[in-house]
Structure formats: C-alpha cells, structure tokens
Design an enzyme around this catalytic site. Structure first.
Site, PDB file in Angstrom:
ATOM      1  N   THR A   1       0.844  -1.193   0.000  1.00  0.00           N
ATOM      2  CA  THR A   1       0.000   0.000   0.000  1.00  0.00           C
ATOM      3  C   THR A   1       0.878   1.242   0.000  1.00  0.00           C
ATOM      4  OG1 THR A   1      -1.546   1.324   1.319  1.00  0.00           O
ATOM      5  CG2 THR A   1      -0.193  -0.248   2.510  1.00  0.00           C
ATOM      6  N   ILE A   2       0.491   2.251  -0.762  1.00  0.00           N
ATOM      7  CA  ILE A   2       1.293   3.461  -0.826  1.00  0.00           C
ATOM      8  C   ILE A   2       1.171   4.289   0.454  1.00  0.00           C
ATOM      9  CG2 ILE A   2       1.075   3.553  -3.328  1.00  0.00           C
ATOM     10  CD1 ILE A   2      -0.861   5.882  -3.008  1.00  0.00           C
ATOM     11  N   ASP A   3       0.158   3.997   1.281  1.00  0.00           N
ATOM     12  CA  ASP A   3      -0.039   4.765   2.511  1.00  0.00           C
ATOM     13  C   ASP A   3       0.974   4.427   3.603  1.00  0.00           C
ATOM     14  OD1 ASP A   3      -2.159   6.032   1.364  1.00  0.00           O
ATOM     15  OD2 ASP A   3      -3.692   4.792   2.313  1.00  0.00           O
TER      16      ASP A   3
ATOM     17  N   MET B   1      -2.759  11.370  -1.447  1.00  0.00           N
ATOM     18  CA  MET B   1      -3.502  10.268  -0.820  1.00  0.00           C
ATOM     19  C   MET B   1      -2.951   9.945   0.569  1.00  0.00           C
ATOM     20  SD  MET B   1      -4.350   7.698  -3.996  1.00  0.00           S
ATOM     21  CE  MET B   1      -5.437   6.695  -2.969  1.00  0.00           C
TER      22      MET B   1
END
Length: 222
Positions: A48-50, A92
């Site tokens: 996940t990019i988070d 995001m």
C-alpha cells in the site's frame, strides 16, 4: 446479507488451495487475518502506498508513490512562483500522513497537513501571509486531514457534516478559507477534473507527468 467469510472459505476449499497469498492494505489484511482465524493458511504481504500496515517499517509501493508525489509537488513551484499563487496539493493518505509528509518535505512544500495532527486554519493562513515576501506558498494536504473542530467529532459525524456540505475531503475547504483570510489567489491542484468555484492549477505540460497525477485524488468542489 451474504456471509463473505463463509463464501471465501468455500472458494478456498473448492479451489483446493494450500495457502492464500494476499497483497494489499488495511482492508486486505483485516480480511486476511479474519480468514486466518477461521483456520485457513494465509500469508499477507503489505502492499500500500499509505505505508500504514502495523508491524512493517515500509510497505511495497510507498517509495514509488513518494517519488511520484514529490515530482508533482516539485513541478508546482514554477507555476506558483510565476503567478504568485497559493497552491494546495492533495495527496492520498486517509488515516496516515506518511506519503504526504515524505513527499511534502522532498518536494519542497511550505506547509504539510496530515491526519495525525489536526490543523488550525488560522495558523495556515498566517504562515501563508508570513511568506508574502516569497510571493507564493505550496501546501501538501493528506486526503484524510481534518481541523481541530472536526477532531472533537466521531468519524461518522465528521463524514455526515462533510456530506451535508458537499465535501469529500477538507482540501477544497482549506483552499477557500485561506483565500478568504489572506486575499491571495488560492488553487487546488488536481488532474484536470473540477467543478464550479475552485480552479485547478496546471503545471507545465509534460508527457511523463500523466502518471504523476494518479497520486493526487480527484476532487469535487462546491
């Protein structure tokens, strides 16, 4: 009224799987853990990019997203400087501000707003006014950011109030309030989708910039 866990267990057995390999973020790992407690063999990979999966230092995709978001923020400087604008870029990150923090620092954002620290719009506006001599300001805002008043509310209450106001995130509201408080032209940076009052900024046209916009969430405006 579908029992999803039961359905997944049936599919697992029907496919005669030895193990289920999952790649994803919070939702994926929540489900993976659920299936594991049901007795299935599950291996979860944090993708996940988070960068917000518990027990991991860095998730797959995070550094790629940081590079992309950094490039976008960096390219905003020429437009902001030339036109003397305040630009607000939404990155995001619903519950975690890692991506916004890293890319904001690397891309040279003047202010960074993340979910972990509720913002004070008065302080943001004051910081923009303090930079008056510089001629422009760039704010990197995580999509999950909220102000100090919203911090007093529960998540559902926050979502309800925003829905009533026609807002998905705080970003367009931040831009509008800063423009009202400072009198400076303020724009939200989006990939080209916009409605009504808030206008998008347009960095220099570059063929390789198309993919970069994927890191900026599409917004609706009121």
């Amino acid at each position: 009224n579908v029992d999803k866990v039961k359905a997944m267990k049936e599919t697992y057995k029907k496919q005669k799987l030895d193990c289920l390999l999952t790649l994803g973020g919070n939702g994926t790992h929540k489900t993976a853990n659920l299936l594991s407690t049901e007795g299935l063999n599950v291996i979860g990979l944090p993708k996940t990019i988070d960068n917000d999966i518990w027990g991991t230092s860095v998730t797959f995709g995070f550094h790629t997203a940081v590079d992309t978001a950094t490039d976008v923020i960096d390219r905003l400087h020429s437009t902001a400087n030339t036109h003397g604008r305040i630009l607000v870029a939404e990155i995001m990150g619903n519950k975690a501000g890692w991506l916004t923090l890293y890319s904001g620092i690397a891309g040279g954002a003047d202010m960074i707003v993340i979910p972990e620290i509720p913002y004070d719009i008065e302080k943001l506006a004051a910081a923009c006014e303090k930079r008056e001599s510089k001629g422009f300001s760039i704010l990197a805002v995580a999509e999950g950011a909220f102000d100090k008043e919203e911090a007093k509310l529960k998540k559902k209450e926050r979502a309800r109030l925003r829905a009533e106001q026609g807002l998905t995130t705080a970003t367009p509201r931040i831009a509008k309030q800063i423009e009202e408080l400072t009198g400076r032209e303020t724009r939200v940076c989006v990939p080209g989708h916009m409605q009504n009052k808030l206008r998008p900024c347009r960095p220099p046209a570059r063929q390789d910039l198309k993919g970069s916009w994927r890191c900026i969430r599409r917004l609706k405006y009121v």
